[in-house]
Design an enzyme around this catalytic site. Sequence first.
Site, mmCIF file in Angstrom:
data_model
loop_
_atom_site.group_PDB
_atom_site.id
_atom_site.type_symbol
_atom_site.label_atom_id
_atom_site.label_comp_id
_atom_site.label_asym_id
_atom_site.label_seq_id
_atom_site.Cartn_x
_atom_site.Cartn_y
_atom_site.Cartn_z
ATOM 1 N N LEU A 1 0.823 -1.204 0.000
ATOM 2 C CA LEU A 1 0.000 0.000 0.000
ATOM 3 C C LEU A 1 0.857 1.253 0.000
ATOM 4 O O LEU A 1 1.761 1.392 0.824
ATOM 5 C CB LEU A 1 -0.912 0.015 1.233
ATOM 6 C CG LEU A 1 -1.854 -1.174 1.386
ATOM 7 C CD1 LEU A 1 -1.574 -1.899 2.692
ATOM 8 C CD2 LEU A 1 -3.301 -0.752 1.346
ATOM 9 N N ASP A 2 0.576 2.149 -0.932
ATOM 10 C CA ASP A 2 1.192 3.467 -0.887
ATOM 11 C C ASP A 2 0.609 4.201 0.321
ATOM 12 O O ASP A 2 -0.552 3.998 0.678
ATOM 13 C CB ASP A 2 0.871 4.224 -2.182
ATOM 14 C CG ASP A 2 1.489 5.612 -2.209
ATOM 15 O OD1 ASP A 2 2.641 5.744 -1.766
ATOM 16 O OD2 ASP A 2 0.808 6.546 -2.652
ATOM 17 N N LYS A 3 1.413 5.033 0.978
ATOM 18 C CA LYS A 3 0.928 5.707 2.197
ATOM 19 C C LYS A 3 0.052 6.915 1.875
ATOM 20 O O LYS A 3 -1.122 6.970 2.247
ATOM 21 C CB LYS A 3 2.109 6.153 3.072
ATOM 22 C CG LYS A 3 1.666 6.908 4.341
ATOM 23 C CD LYS A 3 2.840 7.458 5.095
ATOM 24 C CE LYS A 3 3.494 8.627 4.407
ATOM 25 N NZ LYS A 3 2.653 9.874 4.405
#
Length: 588
Positions: free
Chosen positions: A282-284
Amino acid sequence: MVLAALSILSAGLPTLKKGWIAIKNFTLNIYFLMSLAVIGALVIGKWPEAAMVVFLFAIAEAIEALSLERARNAIKSLTALAPETAEVMIDGGWKDQPVASVLLGSRIRVRTGSRVPLDASVESGRAALDQAPITGESLPVDKQVGDPLYAGSIVTDGVVEATVTAVAGESTLARIAAAIQDAQSQRAPTQRFVDQFARYYTPAVVVLALLVAALGPVLFAGTWGDWLYQALVLLVIACPCALVVSTPITVVSGLAAAAKHGILIKGGAYLESGRLLKVVALDKTGTLTQGKPVLTDNEPFGDLPIEMALQIAASLDEHSTHPVAKALVSGWKLQQPDAATLPVEDFGVLNGRGVKGNIDGQSWHLGNHRLVEELGVCSPALEARLSLLENAGKTVIVLCAASGPVAIFAVADTVRPESFAAVTALKALNVVPVMLTGDNPATAKSIAAQLGIQDARGNLMPEDKQTAVAELKRRFGSVGMVGDGVNDAPALAQADIGFAMGAAGTATALETADVAIMDDDPRKIADFISLSRRCASVLKQNIGLALGIKVVFLALALSGHATLWMAVFADMGASLLVVFNGLRLLRR
């Protein structure tokens, strides 16, 4: 016999016609099997059985077609939502105009109870909109000046005037429709397997029926007529109707169920492979966090009241366009809505460090840790306070008077309220969540700690994220990547399934992602994996039902205990069972 002939002519002609086409093209399909069974039954004088075979087969075919159409219509109903006309400003007045003829940049008005006709940006007014058909959000969303409107959403309260940002054929709704049509045209792996299986299965059944008819009287007791009858029973029982329809009805139902909840899947292949995911990267920023910095801390560092310090800081930062400065000003407005900024003289931007200016004849500096050190006013006590905030993943701003620091402020990108539940749901499915971000490692670890993510990696460029996804694939197997569809494109392409968040607002995300989450709710990643697993389960059930019923009745046919009546009811029953079982996904 007359009634049987009428039944065959009324219900059987389409089947016999398709059977004849199959013979001409040397294709041994379902229609060929049924035509052969009907003609054979007529030859041996079993007119009632022949009539029943063709009549019940026609009924089963009609129910299957209607059921598949129902699943497809569930998707069409999601995309055929935009009204045919729009209320457009023309020559100083409002007039109804066909949506197809409304030009880009036109001004439209949408009132309470109306559907938004075209994608647009709000120019004036406020309204609450039901965006469920587009994003899957269950609650109305408040819209004000500058906010986007999506074609097909409903104004539940208020009136807005907006500028059209996309013509009818290029709206978010139109792009969703195009993506779904493309998804429906793609065959899922299980469907390709079933079709391939049927290619060899049908000729094998014909050969077996011929062997039963030819060798039955020679090797076993009974007349030629009896064994020819059993061969015809075998043809009907072995007809792969249920097997062939089991996959498309399930896949289309799954795609429709996902679209209803704001999850756009770009084909049956991704719907099926979602169950195999072992890791989701997951990208933050924008995925697990809001993607917008907000003021989180304001602490005094001296005798100046914090309210006055915050007002001075906001007065200085109001002249800056930096995201951190904007966050501080927004935070001040929330805390002091009735206050006004103070006049600033000799304002200057200190590149990479902050800003400076004079207020009421007093010199002020506002900036980061580096600026404080350059001013020579850093102390062990201040260092300790700054380190505490920085280790929590926050961006620190210090307000300094001529005498030294007077206040500390911190800005951070806050975690989405749904993110913790999203990570928990992934873990419950035994899927490992991993965070990949371009932010510094301290910020990454801070956010990860709040969400319960063990593996958080910071300071990653787009190519670094791609390398990380490749490494996760080697370690775990199937990997999903969640990003924004633009700067995460290399990592999305590297992953087995690429997810794009907030896809309703970006054409790029709809085009590049394998699965597009139409709103910003990360919980839908787990929802997609759960749906994929349910879909796989239903597919296995359908294939098991179709083959299991065939095996039982094949055994009865080969032992001479099955009749054409039993064969037809077995074939029709199996077809209806798999159809209704596949449609269960629509109710989720």
